[in-house]
Design a protein around this motif. Structure first.
Motif, PDB file in Angstrom:
ATOM      1  N   PHE A  37      19.871  52.213 -41.103  1.00 39.86           N
ATOM      2  CA  PHE A  37      20.438  53.003 -42.217  1.00 39.86           C
ATOM      3  C   PHE A  37      21.718  53.848 -41.702  1.00 39.86           C
ATOM      4  CE2 PHE A  37      17.156  51.616 -45.222  1.00 39.86           C
ATOM      5  CZ  PHE A  37      16.097  51.315 -44.262  1.00 39.86           C
ATOM      6  N   ARG A  38      22.379  54.330 -42.629  1.00 41.18           N
ATOM      7  CA  ARG A  38      23.389  55.349 -42.336  1.00 41.18           C
ATOM      8  C   ARG A  38      23.730  56.167 -43.342  1.00 41.18           C
ATOM      9  NH1 ARG A  38      28.499  50.843 -42.290  1.00 41.18           N
ATOM     10  NH2 ARG A  38      28.868  50.617 -44.492  1.00 41.18           N
ATOM     11  N   GLN A  39      24.261  57.243 -42.977  1.00 38.10           N
ATOM     12  CA  GLN A  39      24.638  58.399 -44.046  1.00 38.10           C
ATOM     13  C   GLN A  39      25.991  58.943 -43.728  1.00 38.10           C
ATOM     14  OE1 GLN A  39      21.626  61.241 -44.787  1.00 38.10           O
ATOM     15  NE2 GLN A  39      22.510  61.848 -46.781  1.00 38.10           N
ATOM     16  N   ALA A  40      27.035  58.644 -44.543  1.00 35.61           N
ATOM     17  CA  ALA A  40      28.245  59.355 -44.526  1.00 35.61           C
ATOM     18  C   ALA A  40      28.485  60.589 -44.990  1.00 35.61           C
ATOM     19  CB  ALA A  40      29.392  58.253 -44.960  1.00 35.61           C
ATOM     20  N   PRO A  41      29.457  61.490 -44.578  1.00 35.19           N
ATOM     21  CA  PRO A  41      29.278  62.839 -45.343  1.00 35.19           C
ATOM     22  C   PRO A  41      29.400  62.859 -46.793  1.00 35.19           C
ATOM     23  CG  PRO A  41      30.642  62.897 -43.164  1.00 35.19           C
ATOM     24  CD  PRO A  41      30.363  61.362 -43.507  1.00 35.19           C
ATOM     25  N   GLY A  42      28.742  63.322 -47.514  1.00 34.70           N
ATOM     26  CA  GLY A  42      28.819  63.455 -49.142  1.00 34.70           C
ATOM     27  C   GLY A  42      28.409  62.219 -49.660  1.00 34.70           C
ATOM     28  N   LYS A  43      27.958  61.433 -48.945  1.00 34.82           N
ATOM     29  CA  LYS A  43      27.101  60.262 -49.526  1.00 34.82           C
ATOM     30  C   LYS A  43      25.647  59.921 -49.234  1.00 34.82           C
ATOM     31  CE  LYS A  43      31.383  57.348 -49.223  1.00 34.82           C
ATOM     32  NZ  LYS A  43      31.852  55.954 -48.921  1.00 34.82           N
ATOM     33  N   GLU A  44      24.950  59.323 -50.049  1.00 43.49           N
ATOM     34  CA  GLU A  44      23.511  58.986 -49.942  1.00 43.49           C
ATOM     35  C   GLU A  44      23.216  58.032 -48.731  1.00 43.49           C
ATOM     36  OE1 GLU A  44      22.143  59.498 -54.452  1.00 43.49           O
ATOM     37  OE2 GLU A  44      21.842  57.568 -53.516  1.00 43.49           O
ATOM     38  N   GLY A  47      20.814  51.585 -46.766  1.00 40.33           N
ATOM     39  CA  GLY A  47      20.443  50.593 -46.001  1.00 40.33           C
ATOM     40  C   GLY A  47      21.634  49.648 -45.387  1.00 40.33           C
ATOM     41  N   VAL A  48      21.513  49.333 -44.009  1.00 44.42           N
ATOM     42  CA  VAL A  48      22.531  48.511 -43.402  1.00 44.42           C
ATOM     43  C   VAL A  48      22.023  47.127 -43.117  1.00 44.42           C
ATOM     44  CG1 VAL A  48      24.032  48.582 -41.301  1.00 44.42           C
ATOM     45  CG2 VAL A  48      23.742  50.585 -42.354  1.00 44.42           C
ATOM     46  N   ALA A  49      20.979  47.331 -42.292  1.00 42.04           N
ATOM     47  CA  ALA A  49      20.318  46.040 -42.054  1.00 42.04           C
ATOM     48  C   ALA A  49      19.114  46.269 -41.521  1.00 42.04           C
ATOM     49  CB  ALA A  49      21.139  45.507 -40.731  1.00 42.04           C
ATOM     50  N   TYR A  60      20.755  42.115 -45.078  1.00 39.28           N
ATOM     51  CA  TYR A  60      22.214  43.027 -44.462  1.00 39.28           C
ATOM     52  C   TYR A  60      22.786  43.638 -45.869  1.00 39.28           C
ATOM     53  CZ  TYR A  60      21.917  41.043 -39.718  1.00 39.28           C
ATOM     54  OH  TYR A  60      21.459  40.553 -38.633  1.00 39.28           O
ATOM     55  N   ALA A  61      23.417  44.592 -45.767  1.00 41.58           N
ATOM     56  CA  ALA A  61      24.107  45.245 -47.143  1.00 41.58           C
ATOM     57  C   ALA A  61      25.499  44.284 -47.057  1.00 41.58           C
ATOM     58  CB  ALA A  61      24.674  46.570 -46.685  1.00 41.58           C
ATOM     59  N   THR A  69      24.793  42.573 -36.663  1.00 41.09           N
ATOM     60  CA  THR A  69      23.751  41.608 -36.339  1.00 41.09           C
ATOM     61  C   THR A  69      22.394  42.734 -35.922  1.00 41.09           C
ATOM     62  OG1 THR A  69      25.148  39.763 -35.818  1.00 41.09           O
ATOM     63  CG2 THR A  69      22.767  39.925 -35.152  1.00 41.09           C
ATOM     64  N   ILE A  70      21.273  42.513 -36.845  1.00 43.26           N
ATOM     65  CA  ILE A  70      20.248  43.010 -36.183  1.00 43.26           C
ATOM     66  C   ILE A  70      19.287  42.220 -35.484  1.00 43.26           C
ATOM     67  CG2 ILE A  70      18.816  42.577 -38.525  1.00 43.26           C
ATOM     68  CD1 ILE A  70      17.592  45.573 -38.340  1.00 43.26           C
TER      69      ILE A  70
END
Length: 126
Positions: A37-44, A47-49, A60-61, A69-70
């Motif tokens: 998963f990932r979280q960018a500044p100011g964002k929720e 899920g990525v993969a 995958y998103a 690739t996971i």
């Protein structure tokens, strides 16, 4: 208690590649799913993969399909995320996560995961 440890990440120019790895200690469940998963500044957090443990199916998103690739490395007992053709909008803190059980519909939902790694920064410059 189940613990997740990250390695990898860092800074790269657009178009470059990075690889993240996640190792798990003290798994107490027989059926698990794991994901990135990932979280960018100011964002929720998003899920990525993710990988469904019982079937090995991956999800995958849309934003990363064809670039990320996971995979599970059985020899090292890690869950890896190979990230190619990175874009500035991929910049975020990336987290590995684990949950018990199997549910395809919610595989990329952060709220469905119980255990989280400490996060690792990925920065992509243009």
């Amino acid at each position: 208690q189940t613990q997740l440890m990250h390695s990898g990440g860092g800074s790269v120019q657009a178009g470059g590649s990075l690889r993240l790895s996640c190792s798990v200690q003290r798994i107490t469940y027989t059926t698990i799913c794991m994901g990135w998963f990932r979280q960018a500044p100011g964002k929720e957090r998003e899920g990525v993969a993710a990988r469904d443990g019982p079937t090995g199916r991956t999800r995958y998103a849309d934003s990363v399909k064809g670039r990320f690739t996971i995979s599970k490395d059985n020899a090292k007992n890690t869950l890896d995320l190979q990230m190619n053709s990175l874009e500035p909008q991929d910049t975020a803190i990336y987290y590995c996560a684990l949950r018990a059980g199997s549910a395809w519909q919610s595989l990329l939902w952060p709220a469905s995961y119980n255990y989280w790694g400490q996060g690792t920064q990925v920065t992509v410059s243009s």
